[in-house]
Design an enzyme around this catalytic site. Structure first.
Site, PDB file in Angstrom:
ATOM      1  CB  SER A  13      39.840  43.455  10.797  1.00  0.00           C
ATOM      2  OG  SER A  13      39.049  42.442  11.413  1.00  0.00           O
ATOM      3  CE  LYS A  36      41.620  33.757  13.928  1.00  0.00           C
ATOM      4  NZ  LYS A  36      42.447  32.811  14.644  1.00  0.00           N
ATOM      5  CD  GLN A  48      33.129  44.124  29.942  1.00  0.00           C
ATOM      6  OE1 GLN A  48      33.494  44.323  31.099  1.00  0.00           O
ATOM      7  NE2 GLN A  48      32.385  43.091  29.618  1.00  0.00           N
ATOM      8  N   GLY A  50      37.978  50.655  29.112  1.00  0.00           N
ATOM      9  CA  GLY A  50      38.308  51.891  28.435  1.00  0.00           C
ATOM     10  C   GLY A  50      39.743  51.952  27.983  1.00  0.00           C
ATOM     11  CD  GLU A 116      39.839  49.944  33.722  1.00  0.00           C
ATOM     12  OE1 GLU A 116      38.946  49.155  33.416  1.00  0.00           O
ATOM     13  OE2 GLU A 116      40.826  50.152  32.993  1.00  0.00           O
ATOM     14  CG  HIS A 236      40.030  40.323  33.989  1.00  0.00           C
ATOM     15  ND1 HIS A 236      39.113  40.458  35.004  1.00  0.00           N
ATOM     16  CD2 HIS A 236      40.204  41.555  33.474  1.00  0.00           C
ATOM     17  CE1 HIS A 236      38.748  41.724  35.085  1.00  0.00           C
ATOM     18  NE2 HIS A 236      39.400  42.417  34.168  1.00  0.00           N
ATOM     19  NE  ARG A 282      43.132  43.907  34.691  1.00  0.00           N
ATOM     20  CZ  ARG A 282      42.792  44.198  33.470  1.00  0.00           C
ATOM     21  NH1 ARG A 282      43.370  43.601  32.462  1.00  0.00           N
ATOM     22  NH2 ARG A 282      41.847  45.082  33.240  1.00  0.00           N
ATOM     23  CD  GLU A 367      45.776  40.547  23.696  1.00  0.00           C
ATOM     24  OE1 GLU A 367      44.728  41.173  23.461  1.00  0.00           O
ATOM     25  OE2 GLU A 367      45.824  39.534  24.416  1.00  0.00           O
ATOM     26  NE  ARG A 378      46.011  44.320  29.855  1.00  0.00           N
ATOM     27  CZ  ARG A 378      44.715  44.480  29.578  1.00  0.00           C
ATOM     28  NH1 ARG A 378      44.336  45.358  28.674  1.00  0.00           N
ATOM     29  NH2 ARG A 378      43.812  43.749  30.167  1.00  0.00           N
ATOM     30  CB  SER A 383      45.894  46.379  25.919  1.00  0.00           C
ATOM     31  OG  SER A 383      44.755  46.390  26.713  1.00  0.00           O
ATOM     32  CG  LEU A 384      41.510  49.256  24.179  1.00  0.00           C
ATOM     33  CD1 LEU A 384      40.152  49.892  24.426  1.00  0.00           C
ATOM     34  CD2 LEU A 384      41.462  48.426  22.900  1.00  0.00           C
TER      35      LEU A 384
HETATM   36  C1  LIG Z   1      36.632  40.983  27.161  1.00  0.00           C
HETATM   37  C2  LIG Z   1      37.801  41.897  26.966  1.00  0.00           C
HETATM   38  C3  LIG Z   1      37.808  43.148  27.554  1.00  0.00           C
HETATM   39  C4  LIG Z   1      38.898  44.004  27.400  1.00  0.00           C
HETATM   40  N1  LIG Z   1      38.857  45.250  27.947  1.00  0.00           N
HETATM   41  C5  LIG Z   1      39.880  46.114  27.711  1.00  0.00           C
HETATM   42  C6  LIG Z   1      39.812  47.456  28.162  1.00  0.00           C
HETATM   43  O1  LIG Z   1      38.834  47.886  28.750  1.00  0.00           O
HETATM   44  N2  LIG Z   1      40.868  48.259  27.907  1.00  0.00           N
HETATM   45  C7  LIG Z   1      41.979  47.831  27.240  1.00  0.00           C
HETATM   46  O2  LIG Z   1      42.907  48.611  27.048  1.00  0.00           O
HETATM   47  N3  LIG Z   1      42.046  46.568  26.780  1.00  0.00           N
HETATM   48  C8  LIG Z   1      41.030  45.712  26.988  1.00  0.00           C
HETATM   49  N4  LIG Z   1      41.098  44.435  26.513  1.00  0.00           N
HETATM   50  C9  LIG Z   1      42.243  44.051  25.691  1.00  0.00           C
HETATM   51  C10 LIG Z   1      42.093  44.677  24.320  1.00  0.00           C
HETATM   52  O3  LIG Z   1      40.746  44.650  23.945  1.00  0.00           O
HETATM   53  C11 LIG Z   1      42.917  43.939  23.299  1.00  0.00           C
HETATM   54  O4  LIG Z   1      44.226  43.788  23.754  1.00  0.00           O
HETATM   55  C12 LIG Z   1      42.951  44.701  21.990  1.00  0.00           C
HETATM   56  O5  LIG Z   1      41.655  45.023  21.585  1.00  0.00           O
HETATM   57  C13 LIG Z   1      43.645  43.888  20.927  1.00  0.00           C
HETATM   58  O6  LIG Z   1      43.452  44.530  19.711  1.00  0.00           O
HETATM   59  P1  LIG Z   1      44.168  43.973  18.429  1.00  0.00           P
HETATM   60  O7  LIG Z   1      43.787  44.876  17.314  1.00  0.00           O
HETATM   61  O8  LIG Z   1      45.599  43.764  18.700  1.00  0.00           O
HETATM   62  O9  LIG Z   1      43.549  42.507  18.234  1.00  0.00           O
HETATM   63  P2  LIG Z   1      42.033  42.030  18.042  1.00  0.00           P
HETATM   64  O10 LIG Z   1      41.093  43.120  18.283  1.00  0.00           O
HETATM   65  O11 LIG Z   1      41.843  40.791  18.797  1.00  0.00           O
HETATM   66  O12 LIG Z   1      41.997  41.667  16.502  1.00  0.00           O
HETATM   67  C14 LIG Z   1      42.753  40.592  16.002  1.00  0.00           C
HETATM   68  C15 LIG Z   1      42.384  40.399  14.557  1.00  0.00           C
HETATM   69  O13 LIG Z   1      43.288  39.492  13.938  1.00  0.00           O
HETATM   70  C16 LIG Z   1      42.576  38.569  13.137  1.00  0.00           C
HETATM   71  N5  LIG Z   1      43.392  37.363  12.975  1.00  0.00           N
HETATM   72  C17 LIG Z   1      43.957  36.596  13.941  1.00  0.00           C
HETATM   73  N6  LIG Z   1      44.618  35.566  13.372  1.00  0.00           N
HETATM   74  C18 LIG Z   1      44.477  35.683  12.034  1.00  0.00           C
HETATM   75  C19 LIG Z   1      44.901  34.920  10.915  1.00  0.00           C
HETATM   76  N7  LIG Z   1      45.618  33.789  11.046  1.00  0.00           N
HETATM   77  N8  LIG Z   1      44.569  35.353   9.685  1.00  0.00           N
HETATM   78  C20 LIG Z   1      43.814  36.467   9.508  1.00  0.00           C
HETATM   79  N9  LIG Z   1      43.359  37.214  10.526  1.00  0.00           N
HETATM   80  C21 LIG Z   1      43.694  36.827  11.779  1.00  0.00           C
HETATM   81  C22 LIG Z   1      41.295  38.366  13.914  1.00  0.00           C
HETATM   82  O14 LIG Z   1      40.293  37.799  13.109  1.00  0.00           O
HETATM   83  C23 LIG Z   1      41.008  39.798  14.343  1.00  0.00           C
HETATM   84  O15 LIG Z   1      40.398  40.503  13.299  1.00  0.00           O
HETATM   85  C24 LIG Z   1      40.016  43.576  26.654  1.00  0.00           C
HETATM   86  C25 LIG Z   1      40.014  42.315  26.057  1.00  0.00           C
HETATM   87  C26 LIG Z   1      38.916  41.479  26.210  1.00  0.00           C
HETATM   88  C27 LIG Z   1      38.923  40.133  25.557  1.00  0.00           C
END
Ligand SMILES: Cc1cc2nc3c(=O)[nH]c(=O)nc-3n(C[C@H](O)[C@H](O)[C@H](O)COP(=O)(O)OP(=O)(O)OC[C@H]3O[C@@H](n4cnc5c(N)ncnc54)[C@H](O)[C@@H]3O)c2cc1C
Length: 557
Positions: A13, A36, A48, A50, A116, A236, A282, A367, A378, A383-384
């Site tokens: 989510s 989960k 943070q 963007g 950045e 990072h 990076r 991700e 990256r 990534s967003l």
């Molecule tokens: C501190 C920080 C700062 C960042 N800043 C930036 C930024 O400025 N710009 C940028 O582009 N990227 C940034 N990133 C990277 C970016 O935030 C992530 O790559 C991106 O948000 C990942 O999104 P996602 O939806 O793929 O996964 P997530 O947002 O991590 O969501 C994963 C979901 O999967 C669920 N899940 C995992 N395993 C299971 C399971 N077995 N069963 C059920 N559910 C499960 C989790 O509970 C969660 O809900 C940053 C990351 C971090 C940690």
């Protein structure tokens, strides 16, 4: 066992999972989101800096420039065709977010852009100053909760994909909302979308939240999917160092706003390592800091943004300011102690341009995917963008190619009867050992002997886990099993890559091999042809640094 059937099952989510759900709902396709922990608990909310985008009203930028920066950061392994298509979709992706109500920051009514590391133009959109991820995530959660076509299961953990003859039919999960009565559920779906995020928690020093345990890679691997480039883990350069460890991310945007890296005696050092100094890719900045820490015999270096007017720091970085204040550091007037930490997984489940994996009807977005956009490293804030673009694409593809769900699940044996809730001490210490081993042996600097040592340790922990029944504990035991699988894959891929490229740095192979390609961990799924073009021009960050004759030149650069 309880069975629930939906046209689409989404695991995760974060921004990727929720936006896919909303785009499906927009096309009147119902889905279930299985997550989960809780809807708001993920890496997305922590972003943070963007989101990178090329917008028509930004005259200083162009698609070609963004593609070029992405290729350069990825050190020769980025797929240029894929990158062009993702960047070209960035305008529509941002429009979608604005339409949903994401409050991007503006100056005099116009979208505000910042820069950045390794970006050659101001193209990063942000919201709430340094709360971009939270702003997007909250907007998506609000819409999700209101949408009757989206069913949400929180505290429900995916255990295994339901795959038969290389076709995915859904996922087996355990609902642990009631800690005394765990409820195994089979979610059957025409298609299944993995949106499970990253794997930073495999490392003892990380910016990632506790959920980032690499579950999606392990689930997909066990189901027979190809895993690509998993050795490329981005560290990072700057996380706050306090109380003996890394606490949280200090965004690249601080360096984008002129932040200076200083050594123990206060001298700026980043330009010693790369012409772009603080704004170099990076991996280069991370190794520069790591090297400086070793030279200074310090667990951190300083990051200085005291040149910014205090009011600018307060509006541009309100959350970082508050978080640092809680550790006694006032970034308006103090240098910030920073150290590198595991941050982002460049590799993951290999997908094509529609996010399809090599297992039929199984998609991966966000991700957990390996689309070819990031290569060996990256580019910040891509990534967003990847999350949003592929959430849109997966929804479009599913709507245009509907697959009916089966009425009955395929036979997948999983010992659900042994599942129990709890956190036994042996499990906690096993996970801590895994994370420490991964940080020491498969972190910023790697070598054959270290990677082999990590493999032995992981095998030992696996034996211990099986022997003591640690993998039946929900939720951490399930995560431990997944962490072991994903860690082994990282070791295997890192051992196989006998060169230093992007974020992967081998002290025993310090050079880049001009001919090396992506790694693929497993070959199943006959007939799957991912879109992969080798870049025409190989760009080697390491080599160019050496050619430039910069000093000091650590041996691993
Ligand atoms: C501190 C920080 C700062 C960042 N800043 C930036 C930024 O400025 N710009 C940028 O582009 N990227 C940034 N990133 C990277 C970016 O935030 C992530 O790559 C991106 O948000 C990942 O999104 P996602 O939806 O793929 O996964 P997530 O947002 O991590 O969501 C994963 C979901 O999967 C669920 N899940 C995992 N395993 C299971 C399971 N077995 N069963 C059920 N559910 C499960 C989790 O509970 C969660 O809900 C940053 C990351 C971090 C940690």
């Amino acid at each position: 066992m309880k069975t629930e059937t939906f046209p689409v099952v989404i695991v995760g989510s974060g921004i990727a999972g929720l936006l896919a759900a909303l785009k499906l709902a927009e096309a009147q396709v119902p889905c279930v989101v299985v997550t989960k922990t809780f809807l708001a608990d993920n890496s997305s909310r922590m972003a943070q800096g963007g989101i990178a985008a090329v917008l028509p009203d930004n005259s200083t930028d162009s698609l070609a420039l963004h593609v070029q920066d992405t290729l350069q950061a990825g050190a020769g392994l980025v797929d240029p065709k894929m990158t062009y298509s993702v960047v070209a979709e960035s305008f529509e992706a941002i429009q979608d977010l604005i339409h949903l109500g994401v409050p991007f920051d503006r100056v005099e009514g116009k979208l505000a852009f910042t820069k950045e590391g390794a970006h050659s133009a101001n193209r990063i959109l942000h919201a709430g100053g340094d709360a971009t991820g939270r702003s997007i995530q909250e907007t998506l959660i609000r819409h999700t909760r209101e949408n009757p076509l989206i069913t949400v299961y929180e505290e429900c953990m995916a255990l295994e994909l339901l795959v038969e003859d290389n076709i995915c039919r859904g996922v087996m999960a355990v609902n642990y909302q009631d800690k005394h009565q765990l409820e195994p559920i089979q979610f059957l779906g025409g298609v299944t979308i993995l949106a499970t995020g990253g794997l930073g928690q495999l490392y003892s020093q990380t910016t990632n939240p506790p959920i980032a345990t690499g579950d999606g890679v392990a689930l997909a691997y066990r189901a027979g999917a190809h895993i690509q480039d998993i050795e490329f883990v981005q560290f990072h350069p700057t996380a706050l160092w306090a109380k003996g460890g890394v606490q949280f991310l200090i965004s690249e945007a601080l360096r984008g706003e002129g932040g200076i890296l200083r050594n123990k005696s206060g001298r700026p050092f980043a330009a010693d390592y790369h012409p772009k100094g603080e704004l170099a890719p990076r991996d280069v900045v991370t190794r520069a800091i790591y090297s400086q820490m070793k030279q200074d015999h310090m667990p951190y270096v300083w990051l200085d943004i005291t040149h910014l007017p205090p009011e600018k720091t307060e509006t541009r970085f309100p959350n970082i300011l508050q978080a640092c204040l809680s550790f006694g550091v006032d970034i308006r007037k103090d240098y910030i102690p920073v150290a590198p930490a595991a941050h982002y997984a460049m590799g993951g489940v290999l997908v094509d341009e529609w996010a399809q994996s090599s297992v039929k009807n199984l998609y991966a977005i966000g991700e957990v995917m390996s689309s070819g956009l990031h290569g060996a490293n990256r580019l910040a804030s891509n990534s967003l963008l990847e999350c949003v673009v592929f959430a849109r694409r997966v929804a479009q593809h599913v709507v245009e190619n509907p697959v009916p769900a089966l009425d009955t699940a395929p036979q997948v044996s999983y010992p659900v009867e042994s599942l129990q809730y709890g956190y036994p001490p042996a499990l906690i210490s096993g996970i801590a050992e895994l994370r420490q081993t991964m940080w020491q042996e498969t972190g910023i600097l790697r070598s054959k002997s270290g990677l082999k040592a990590a493999q032995s340790k992981l095998a030992e922990l696996n034996r211990l886990g099986q022997q003591d029944g640690l993998f039946s504990w929900v939720p951490d035991g399930i995560e431990f099993a997944n962490m072991l699988v994903t860690s082994q894959l990282i070791c295997e891929a890192a051992l196989g890559r006998e060169e230093s490229r992007g974020a992967h740095c081998r002290t025993d192979y310090p050079d880049i091999h001009e001919t090396s390609t992506h790694t693929i961990q497993r070959s199943v799924g006959a007939g799957f042809k991912p879109a992969r073009n080798r870049p025409e021009t190989q760009i080697s960050v390491g080599t160019s640094v050496r050619r430039a004759g910069l000093k000091p030149a650590p041996t691993w650069l």
